[in-house]
Write a protein that holds these residues in place. Structure first.
Motif, PDB file in Angstrom:
ATOM      1  N   GLU A  38       0.938  -1.270  -0.119  1.00 33.68           N
ATOM      2  CA  GLU A  38       0.138   0.144   0.000  1.00 33.68           C
ATOM      3  C   GLU A  38       0.932   1.149   0.069  1.00 33.68           C
ATOM      4  O   GLU A  38       0.584   2.292  -0.659  1.00 33.68           O
ATOM      5  N   GLN A  39       1.894   1.242   0.785  1.00 38.86           N
ATOM      6  CA  GLN A  39       2.670   2.371   0.776  1.00 38.86           C
ATOM      7  C   GLN A  39       3.356   2.585  -0.618  1.00 38.86           C
ATOM      8  O   GLN A  39       3.993   3.856  -0.987  1.00 38.86           O
ATOM      9  N   ARG A  40       3.759   1.628  -1.337  1.00 34.69           N
ATOM     10  CA  ARG A  40       4.337   2.093  -2.709  1.00 34.69           C
ATOM     11  C   ARG A  40       3.337   2.338  -3.644  1.00 34.69           C
ATOM     12  O   ARG A  40       3.373   3.327  -4.431  1.00 34.69           O
ATOM     13  N   GLU A  41       1.841   2.041  -3.499  1.00 31.20           N
ATOM     14  CA  GLU A  41       0.819   2.242  -4.361  1.00 31.20           C
ATOM     15  C   GLU A  41       0.506   4.017  -3.913  1.00 31.20           C
ATOM     16  O   GLU A  41       0.218   4.697  -5.004  1.00 31.20           O
ATOM     17  N   ARG A  42       0.476   4.092  -2.748  1.00 26.80           N
ATOM     18  CA  ARG A  42       0.123   5.531  -2.624  1.00 26.80           C
ATOM     19  C   ARG A  42       1.363   6.385  -2.192  1.00 26.80           C
ATOM     20  O   ARG A  42       1.934   6.476  -1.309  1.00 26.80           O
ATOM     21  N   ASP A  43       1.781   7.013  -3.493  1.00 25.11           N
ATOM     22  CA  ASP A  43       2.905   7.751  -3.654  1.00 25.11           C
ATOM     23  C   ASP A  43       3.321   9.044  -3.527  1.00 25.11           C
ATOM     24  O   ASP A  43       4.134   9.524  -3.523  1.00 25.11           O
ATOM     25  N   GLY A  44       2.077   9.655  -3.046  1.00 24.15           N
ATOM     26  CA  GLY A  44       1.958  11.115  -2.799  1.00 24.15           C
ATOM     27  C   GLY A  44       1.958  11.985  -4.071  1.00 24.15           C
ATOM     28  O   GLY A  44       2.090  13.338  -3.818  1.00 24.15           O
ATOM     29  N   LEU A  45       2.004  11.498  -5.227  1.00 22.94           N
ATOM     30  CA  LEU A  45       1.946  12.162  -6.375  1.00 22.94           C
ATOM     31  C   LEU A  45       0.524  12.609  -6.772  1.00 22.94           C
ATOM     32  O   LEU A  45       0.572  13.425  -7.696  1.00 22.94           O
ATOM     33  N   ASP A  46      -0.431  12.011  -6.362  1.00 20.77           N
ATOM     34  CA  ASP A  46      -1.653  12.133  -6.936  1.00 20.77           C
ATOM     35  C   ASP A  46      -2.308  13.482  -7.079  1.00 20.77           C
ATOM     36  O   ASP A  46      -2.814  13.779  -7.837  1.00 20.77           O
ATOM     37  N   ALA A  47      -2.112  14.414  -6.165  1.00 18.79           N
ATOM     38  CA  ALA A  47      -2.678  15.584  -6.075  1.00 18.79           C
ATOM     39  C   ALA A  47      -2.381  16.521  -7.076  1.00 18.79           C
ATOM     40  O   ALA A  47      -2.959  17.361  -7.675  1.00 18.79           O
ATOM     41  N   ASP A  48      -1.063  16.032  -7.710  1.00 18.90           N
ATOM     42  CA  ASP A  48      -0.766  16.870  -8.945  1.00 18.90           C
ATOM     43  C   ASP A  48      -0.508  16.242 -10.046  1.00 18.90           C
ATOM     44  O   ASP A  48      -0.341  17.018 -11.191  1.00 18.90           O
ATOM     45  N   CYS A  49      -1.492  15.355 -10.252  1.00 23.42           N
ATOM     46  CA  CYS A  49      -1.674  14.325 -11.602  1.00 23.42           C
ATOM     47  C   CYS A  49      -3.174  14.810 -11.874  1.00 23.42           C
ATOM     48  O   CYS A  49      -3.961  15.411 -11.471  1.00 23.42           O
ATOM     49  N   TRP A  50      -2.995  14.479 -13.522  1.00 24.07           N
ATOM     50  CA  TRP A  50      -4.476  14.528 -14.145  1.00 24.07           C
ATOM     51  C   TRP A  50      -5.029  13.144 -14.003  1.00 24.07           C
ATOM     52  O   TRP A  50      -4.212  12.249 -14.630  1.00 24.07           O
ATOM     53  N   HIS A  51      -6.329  12.984 -13.698  1.00 27.31           N
ATOM     54  CA  HIS A  51      -6.622  11.541 -13.553  1.00 27.31           C
ATOM     55  C   HIS A  51      -8.033  11.480 -14.433  1.00 27.31           C
ATOM     56  O   HIS A  51      -8.774  12.312 -14.969  1.00 27.31           O
ATOM     57  N   VAL A  52      -8.219  10.053 -14.784  1.00 25.99           N
ATOM     58  CA  VAL A  52      -9.238   9.769 -15.812  1.00 25.99           C
ATOM     59  C   VAL A  52      -9.836   8.359 -15.129  1.00 25.99           C
ATOM     60  O   VAL A  52      -9.024   7.674 -14.462  1.00 25.99           O
ATOM     61  N   LEU A  53     -11.077   8.292 -15.120  1.00 19.07           N
ATOM     62  CA  LEU A  53     -11.970   7.447 -14.718  1.00 19.07           C
ATOM     63  C   LEU A  53     -13.083   6.743 -15.534  1.00 19.07           C
ATOM     64  O   LEU A  53     -13.702   7.640 -16.533  1.00 19.07           O
ATOM     65  N   ALA A  54     -12.938   5.486 -15.769  1.00 21.59           N
ATOM     66  CA  ALA A  54     -14.069   4.809 -16.483  1.00 21.59           C
ATOM     67  C   ALA A  54     -15.410   4.460 -15.654  1.00 21.59           C
ATOM     68  O   ALA A  54     -15.076   3.993 -14.525  1.00 21.59           O
ATOM     69  N   ARG A  55     -16.338   4.440 -16.148  1.00 27.24           N
ATOM     70  CA  ARG A  55     -17.573   4.022 -15.345  1.00 27.24           C
ATOM     71  C   ARG A  55     -18.619   3.227 -16.399  1.00 27.24           C
ATOM     72  O   ARG A  55     -18.673   3.433 -17.617  1.00 27.24           O
ATOM     73  N   ASP A  56     -19.429   2.356 -15.747  1.00 28.18           N
ATOM     74  CA  ASP A  56     -20.371   1.741 -16.590  1.00 28.18           C
ATOM     75  C   ASP A  56     -21.575   2.461 -16.733  1.00 28.18           C
ATOM     76  O   ASP A  56     -21.572   3.703 -16.323  1.00 28.18           O
ATOM     77  N   GLU A  57     -22.423   1.736 -17.288  1.00 26.91           N
ATOM     78  CA  GLU A  57     -23.923   2.580 -17.673  1.00 26.91           C
ATOM     79  C   GLU A  57     -24.442   2.831 -16.431  1.00 26.91           C
ATOM     80  O   GLU A  57     -25.335   3.872 -16.417  1.00 26.91           O
ATOM     81  N   ALA A  58     -24.307   2.337 -15.360  1.00 30.44           N
ATOM     82  CA  ALA A  58     -24.987   2.584 -14.095  1.00 30.44           C
ATOM     83  C   ALA A  58     -24.175   3.656 -13.165  1.00 30.44           C
ATOM     84  O   ALA A  58     -24.610   3.987 -12.155  1.00 30.44           O
ATOM     85  N   GLY A  59     -22.912   4.043 -13.673  1.00 31.22           N
ATOM     86  CA  GLY A  59     -22.018   5.025 -13.015  1.00 31.22           C
ATOM     87  C   GLY A  59     -21.148   4.643 -12.485  1.00 31.22           C
ATOM     88  O   GLY A  59     -20.531   5.262 -11.372  1.00 31.22           O
ATOM     89  N   GLN A  60     -21.049   3.117 -12.050  1.00 32.25           N
ATOM     90  CA  GLN A  60     -19.898   2.770 -11.110  1.00 32.25           C
ATOM     91  C   GLN A  60     -18.500   2.810 -11.783  1.00 32.25           C
ATOM     92  O   GLN A  60     -18.506   2.447 -13.178  1.00 32.25           O
ATOM     93  N   PRO A  61     -17.719   3.017 -10.946  1.00 27.91           N
ATOM     94  CA  PRO A  61     -16.326   2.852 -11.647  1.00 27.91           C
ATOM     95  C   PRO A  61     -15.871   1.509 -11.996  1.00 27.91           C
ATOM     96  O   PRO A  61     -16.074   0.597 -11.087  1.00 27.91           O
ATOM     97  N   ILE A  62     -15.156   1.697 -13.030  1.00 23.20           N
ATOM     98  CA  ILE A  62     -14.652   0.153 -13.437  1.00 23.20           C
ATOM     99  C   ILE A  62     -13.244   0.283 -13.903  1.00 23.20           C
ATOM    100  O   ILE A  62     -12.544  -0.910 -14.281  1.00 23.20           O
ATOM    101  N   GLY A  63     -12.733   1.457 -13.954  1.00 18.37           N
ATOM    102  CA  GLY A  63     -11.237   1.522 -14.598  1.00 18.37           C
ATOM    103  C   GLY A  63     -10.762   3.054 -14.125  1.00 18.37           C
ATOM    104  O   GLY A  63     -11.498   3.917 -14.082  1.00 18.37           O
ATOM    105  N   CYS A  64      -9.422   3.202 -14.281  1.00 13.00           N
ATOM    106  CA  CYS A  64      -8.644   4.594 -13.999  1.00 13.00           C
ATOM    107  C   CYS A  64      -7.467   4.540 -14.515  1.00 13.00           C
ATOM    108  O   CYS A  64      -6.637   3.597 -14.786  1.00 13.00           O
ATOM    109  N   GLY A  65      -6.805   5.823 -14.663  1.00 10.36           N
ATOM    110  CA  GLY A  65      -5.409   6.035 -14.825  1.00 10.36           C
ATOM    111  C   GLY A  65      -4.755   7.415 -14.367  1.00 10.36           C
ATOM    112  O   GLY A  65      -5.793   8.161 -14.035  1.00 10.36           O
ATOM    113  N   ARG A  66      -3.702   7.831 -14.648  1.00 12.26           N
ATOM    114  CA  ARG A  66      -3.343   9.217 -14.200  1.00 12.26           C
ATOM    115  C   ARG A  66      -2.323   9.775 -15.385  1.00 12.26           C
ATOM    116  O   ARG A  66      -1.525   8.766 -15.584  1.00 12.26           O
ATOM    117  N   LEU A  67      -1.985  10.965 -15.198  1.00 15.26           N
ATOM    118  CA  LEU A  67      -0.959  11.259 -16.122  1.00 15.26           C
ATOM    119  C   LEU A  67      -0.324  12.348 -15.123  1.00 15.26           C
ATOM    120  O   LEU A  67      -0.918  13.286 -14.420  1.00 15.26           O
TER     121      LEU A  67
END
Length: 316
Positions: A38-67
């Motif tokens: 977990e400490q490796r996954e949460r690297d502290g960079l997220d606040a400065d990144c541009w994030h993208v989220l995929a949702r299904d037809e019901a609006g539920q999150p199914i995928g993500c990524g960041r730049l």
């Protein structure tokens, strides 16, 4: 007609609900499934990144990524049930489109070895030796973006954009979409298949439509029925973002006979084609004196136009 049973949208890390959706997805895929600490996954960079989220037809999150600000794509995660259905490709293309719109000359990523083929099919090239990250073998990869060089330089007042070919008009269109903050006005006698249909253009339109309460994209379209019959990608996007994207059809004979096309943004930029079907026009990233009369005319026609009745069945 729906092109897919999911959609991709930008995600705001500062919003608690969207941040939770991103972290939950990454916990399922990286921490639980792949055993990443977990400490490796949460690297502290997220606040400065541009994030993208995929949702299904019901609006539920199914995928993500960041730049990241370091021009790297990362944290690409898709739930197991949605793999092999185009979600990862859509997330990747959204991030590449964003990098291109920002004018980055290249974008990079560290690919798990088993995913190299996926990225190669999207144009990425592996380089350097294999290395281990969080206990998993990786290779560095990159994608050159030469067409984007200089795309997002600060606009200068009155500087014209070239409009002498279809490719130059398309480049100007993408540039003006990228400069827009919250509002667009678009007028088209006919929505052609190669107009407002590229991955990069649709990514910018989604960004604007999701930019907040001030978001508004108004489209005057003379022949909405033809666009619907052709399953144009802009119509599919408007179906999903109908609260921000409005489409009207002129009804007065004089307005329908007006053969010009235009794109007007809220940053003082414009593209104007006196005859929409001819490669001849003018454009600028920042020229409010030239934009104002075009905007005034658009507003006048908009007020006397009607909601595109042929699209009412899909709640546009």
């Amino acid at each position: 007609m729906k092109l897919q049973d999911f959609h991709v949208e930008p995600a705001d890390w500062s919003r608690t609900d969207q941040r939770s959706a991103l972290l939950d997805l990454r916990e399922v895929v990286f921490i639980r499934e792949q055993g990443v600490p977990e400490q490796r996954e949460r690297d502290g960079l997220d606040a400065d990144c541009w994030h993208v989220l995929a949702r299904d037809e019901a609006g539920q999150p199914i995928g993500c990524g960041r730049l990241t600000p370091q021009h790297k794509i990362g944290r690409m995660a898709v739930l197991p049930a949605w793999r092999g259905r185009g979600v990862g490709m859509a997330l990747l293309r959204e991030q590449v489109a964003r990098a291109r719109a920002l004018g980055w000359p290249q974008v990079a990523l560290d690919a798990q070895v088993g995913a190299i083929g996926f990225y190669e099919r999207q144009g990425f090239t592996a380089f350097g030796d294999e290395f281990e990250d969080a206990g998993l073998p990786h290779r560095a990869m990159r994608l050159e973006l030469p067409a984007a060089a200089g795309l997002r330089e600060p606009p200068r007042d009155g500087i014209a954009l070239p409009t002498g070919s279809r490719s130059e008009i398309a480049a100007a269109r993408l540039l003006l979409l990228g400069d827009a903050r919250h509002r667009l006005s678009i007028r088209l006698p006919l929505l052609e298949s190669d107009c407002y249909a590229s991955t990069e253009e649709l990514a910018e339109l989604r960004r604007i439509a999701n930019s907040g309460r001030a978001a508004q994209i108004r489209i005057l379209l003379h022949d909405a029925a033809a666009a619907q019959r052709d399953d144009h990608r802009l119509i599919a996007l408007a179906q999903r973002l109908s609260s921000a994207i409005q489409i009207r059809t002129p009804v007065e004979e004089a307005d329908l006979a007006y053969a010009s096309a235009c794109l007007l943004n809220d940053a003082g930029g414009y593209l104007f084609l006196p005859e929409a079907d001819r490669v001849q026009g003018r454009a600028s990233r920042l020229d409010r004196p030239a934009q104002v009369p075009l905007q005034q005319h658009f507003d006048e026609v908009w007020e006397r136009s009607e909601r595109a009745s042929v699209l009412q069945s899909v709640d546009l």
